[in-house]
Design a protein around this motif. Structure first.
Motif, PDB file in Angstrom:
ATOM      1  N   GLU A  32     -45.180 -57.640  34.633  1.00  0.00           N
ATOM      2  CA  GLU A  32     -45.856 -56.984  33.507  1.00  0.00           C
ATOM      3  C   GLU A  32     -47.139 -56.304  33.968  1.00  0.00           C
ATOM      4  N   ARG A  33     -47.901 -56.968  34.832  1.00  0.00           N
ATOM      5  CA  ARG A  33     -49.143 -56.374  35.345  1.00  0.00           C
ATOM      6  C   ARG A  33     -48.839 -55.116  36.141  1.00  0.00           C
ATOM      7  N   PHE A  34     -47.817 -55.166  36.988  1.00  0.00           N
ATOM      8  CA  PHE A  34     -47.444 -53.977  37.761  1.00  0.00           C
ATOM      9  C   PHE A  34     -46.946 -52.862  36.841  1.00  0.00           C
ATOM     10  N   LYS A  35     -46.264 -53.232  35.764  1.00  0.00           N
ATOM     11  CA  LYS A  35     -45.786 -52.230  34.812  1.00  0.00           C
ATOM     12  C   LYS A  35     -46.977 -51.507  34.173  1.00  0.00           C
ATOM     13  N   ILE A  36     -48.012 -52.238  33.849  1.00  0.00           N
ATOM     14  CA  ILE A  36     -49.214 -51.634  33.264  1.00  0.00           C
ATOM     15  C   ILE A  36     -49.850 -50.678  34.270  1.00  0.00           C
ATOM     16  N   LEU A  37     -49.860 -51.050  35.537  1.00  0.00           N
ATOM     17  CA  LEU A  37     -50.475 -50.226  36.577  1.00  0.00           C
ATOM     18  C   LEU A  37     -49.569 -49.094  37.057  1.00  0.00           C
ATOM     19  N   ALA A  38     -48.345 -49.029  36.563  1.00  0.00           N
ATOM     20  CA  ALA A  38     -47.388 -48.028  37.033  1.00  0.00           C
ATOM     21  C   ALA A  38     -47.531 -46.683  36.321  1.00  0.00           C
ATOM     22  N   GLU A  39     -48.542 -46.522  35.506  1.00  0.00           N
ATOM     23  CA  GLU A  39     -48.759 -45.286  34.762  1.00  0.00           C
ATOM     24  C   GLU A  39     -49.942 -44.524  35.365  1.00  0.00           C
ATOM     25  N   PRO A  40     -49.714 -43.312  35.873  1.00  0.00           N
ATOM     26  CA  PRO A  40     -50.799 -42.550  36.497  1.00  0.00           C
ATOM     27  C   PRO A  40     -52.032 -42.358  35.609  1.00  0.00           C
ATOM     28  N   ALA A  41     -51.836 -42.166  34.320  1.00  0.00           N
ATOM     29  CA  ALA A  41     -52.993 -41.972  33.428  1.00  0.00           C
ATOM     30  C   ALA A  41     -53.876 -43.222  33.400  1.00  0.00           C
ATOM     31  N   ARG A  42     -53.257 -44.389  33.399  1.00  0.00           N
ATOM     32  CA  ARG A  42     -54.053 -45.625  33.403  1.00  0.00           C
ATOM     33  C   ARG A  42     -54.780 -45.798  34.732  1.00  0.00           C
ATOM     34  N   LEU A  43     -54.126 -45.407  35.813  1.00  0.00           N
ATOM     35  CA  LEU A  43     -54.793 -45.466  37.118  1.00  0.00           C
ATOM     36  C   LEU A  43     -55.970 -44.499  37.163  1.00  0.00           C
ATOM     37  N   GLN A  44     -55.808 -43.324  36.542  1.00  0.00           N
ATOM     38  CA  GLN A  44     -56.915 -42.370  36.464  1.00  0.00           C
ATOM     39  C   GLN A  44     -58.105 -42.992  35.732  1.00  0.00           C
ATOM     40  N   LEU A  45     -57.829 -43.672  34.641  1.00  0.00           N
ATOM     41  CA  LEU A  45     -58.901 -44.298  33.871  1.00  0.00           C
ATOM     42  C   LEU A  45     -59.593 -45.390  34.679  1.00  0.00           C
ATOM     43  N   LEU A  90     -64.765 -40.548  29.607  1.00  0.00           N
ATOM     44  CA  LEU A  90     -63.469 -40.750  30.257  1.00  0.00           C
ATOM     45  C   LEU A  90     -62.537 -39.572  29.990  1.00  0.00           C
ATOM     46  N   VAL A  91     -62.614 -38.998  28.793  1.00  0.00           N
ATOM     47  CA  VAL A  91     -61.825 -37.802  28.484  1.00  0.00           C
ATOM     48  C   VAL A  91     -62.231 -36.680  29.430  1.00  0.00           C
ATOM     49  N   GLU A  92     -63.529 -36.492  29.590  1.00  0.00           N
ATOM     50  CA  GLU A  92     -64.025 -35.437  30.471  1.00  0.00           C
ATOM     51  C   GLU A  92     -63.655 -35.694  31.927  1.00  0.00           C
ATOM     52  N   ALA A  93     -63.768 -36.933  32.366  1.00  0.00           N
ATOM     53  CA  ALA A  93     -63.499 -37.273  33.765  1.00  0.00           C
ATOM     54  C   ALA A  93     -62.025 -37.143  34.135  1.00  0.00           C
ATOM     55  N   THR A  94     -61.136 -37.411  33.176  1.00  0.00           N
ATOM     56  CA  THR A  94     -59.707 -37.422  33.485  1.00  0.00           C
ATOM     57  C   THR A  94     -58.958 -36.173  33.041  1.00  0.00           C
ATOM     58  N   GLY A  95     -59.506 -35.454  32.072  1.00  0.00           N
ATOM     59  CA  GLY A  95     -58.798 -34.301  31.534  1.00  0.00           C
ATOM     60  C   GLY A  95     -57.699 -34.684  30.552  1.00  0.00           C
ATOM     61  N   LEU A  96     -57.601 -35.958  30.230  1.00  0.00           N
ATOM     62  CA  LEU A  96     -56.620 -36.430  29.261  1.00  0.00           C
ATOM     63  C   LEU A  96     -57.163 -36.216  27.849  1.00  0.00           C
ATOM     64  N   SER A  97     -56.285 -36.168  26.873  1.00  0.00           N
ATOM     65  CA  SER A  97     -56.732 -36.019  25.484  1.00  0.00           C
ATOM     66  C   SER A  97     -57.407 -37.314  25.023  1.00  0.00           C
ATOM     67  N   ALA A 115     -56.871 -38.941  22.292  1.00  0.00           N
ATOM     68  CA  ALA A 115     -55.852 -39.859  21.778  1.00  0.00           C
ATOM     69  C   ALA A 115     -55.144 -40.592  22.912  1.00  0.00           C
ATOM     70  N   ASN A 116     -54.839 -39.871  23.979  1.00  0.00           N
ATOM     71  CA  ASN A 116     -54.165 -40.466  25.129  1.00  0.00           C
ATOM     72  C   ASN A 116     -55.078 -41.479  25.820  1.00  0.00           C
ATOM     73  N   VAL A 117     -56.343 -41.124  26.009  1.00  0.00           N
ATOM     74  CA  VAL A 117     -57.305 -42.041  26.625  1.00  0.00           C
ATOM     75  C   VAL A 117     -57.421 -43.311  25.787  1.00  0.00           C
ATOM     76  N   SER A 118     -57.570 -43.156  24.487  1.00  0.00           N
ATOM     77  CA  SER A 118     -57.709 -44.318  23.604  1.00  0.00           C
ATOM     78  C   SER A 118     -56.481 -45.221  23.666  1.00  0.00           C
ATOM     79  N   LYS A 119     -55.297 -44.604  23.667  1.00  0.00           N
ATOM     80  CA  LYS A 119     -54.047 -45.373  23.728  1.00  0.00           C
ATOM     81  C   LYS A 119     -53.988 -46.200  25.015  1.00  0.00           C
ATOM     82  N   HIS A 120     -54.289 -45.568  26.140  1.00  0.00           N
ATOM     83  CA  HIS A 120     -54.212 -46.272  27.425  1.00  0.00           C
ATOM     84  C   HIS A 120     -55.315 -47.315  27.555  1.00  0.00           C
TER      85      HIS A 120
END
Length: 123
Positions: free
Chosen positions: A29-42, A56-63, A65-70
């Motif tokens: 489960e821990r590896f599954k959480i870390l298997a998402e590039p957006a979460r690694l970016q955060l 974090l939105v500015e640093a990653t370029g993610l939306s 909503a996406n940042v909040s979800k992750h």
């Protein structure tokens, strides 16, 4: 080579007790959480310290909503902590060992790539 030496693994460390099925499920489960590039970016963006969601939105370029979800997922798995200050929410790494894990994987990938290049160069 003795049976103990063959099980000792690298560095001559004694073998560790095998994990239970339940423990292995938690590791997966821990590896599954870390298997998402957006979460690694955060997580990478939080290496330098605490940041607000907008930072974090500015640093990653993610939306936003996406940042909040992750972030909610990372928070739920105790990979980040958060603190509210008025209208702002600030996040920080909960356990810097996750960065050590990422560094270990990146180092192994770099080593594998160098070995592959050497083999290709030899023809």
């Amino acid at each position: 080579m003795s049976a103990h030496a063959s099980r000792a693994g690298s560095g001559g460390r004694p073998p560790k007790r095998p994990l239970t099925v339940g423990q292995l499920a938690l590791v997966a489960e821990r590896f599954k959480i870390l298997a998402e590039p957006a979460r690694l970016q955060l997580l990478q963006a939080l290496m330098s310290g605490e940041r607000s969601v907008s930072e974090l939105v500015e640093a990653t370029g993610l939306s936003q909503a996406n940042v909040s979800k992750h972030l909610q997922l990372l928070l739920g798995h105790a990979l980040v902590d958060r603190r509210k200050d008025g209208l702002f929410v600030f996040y920080r790494l909960a356990d810097e060992r996750v960065l050590q894990l990422c560094e270990l994987v990146c180092s192994q990938l770099a080593t594998t790539a160098r070995e592959r290049e050497r083999r290709l160069a030899r023809g």
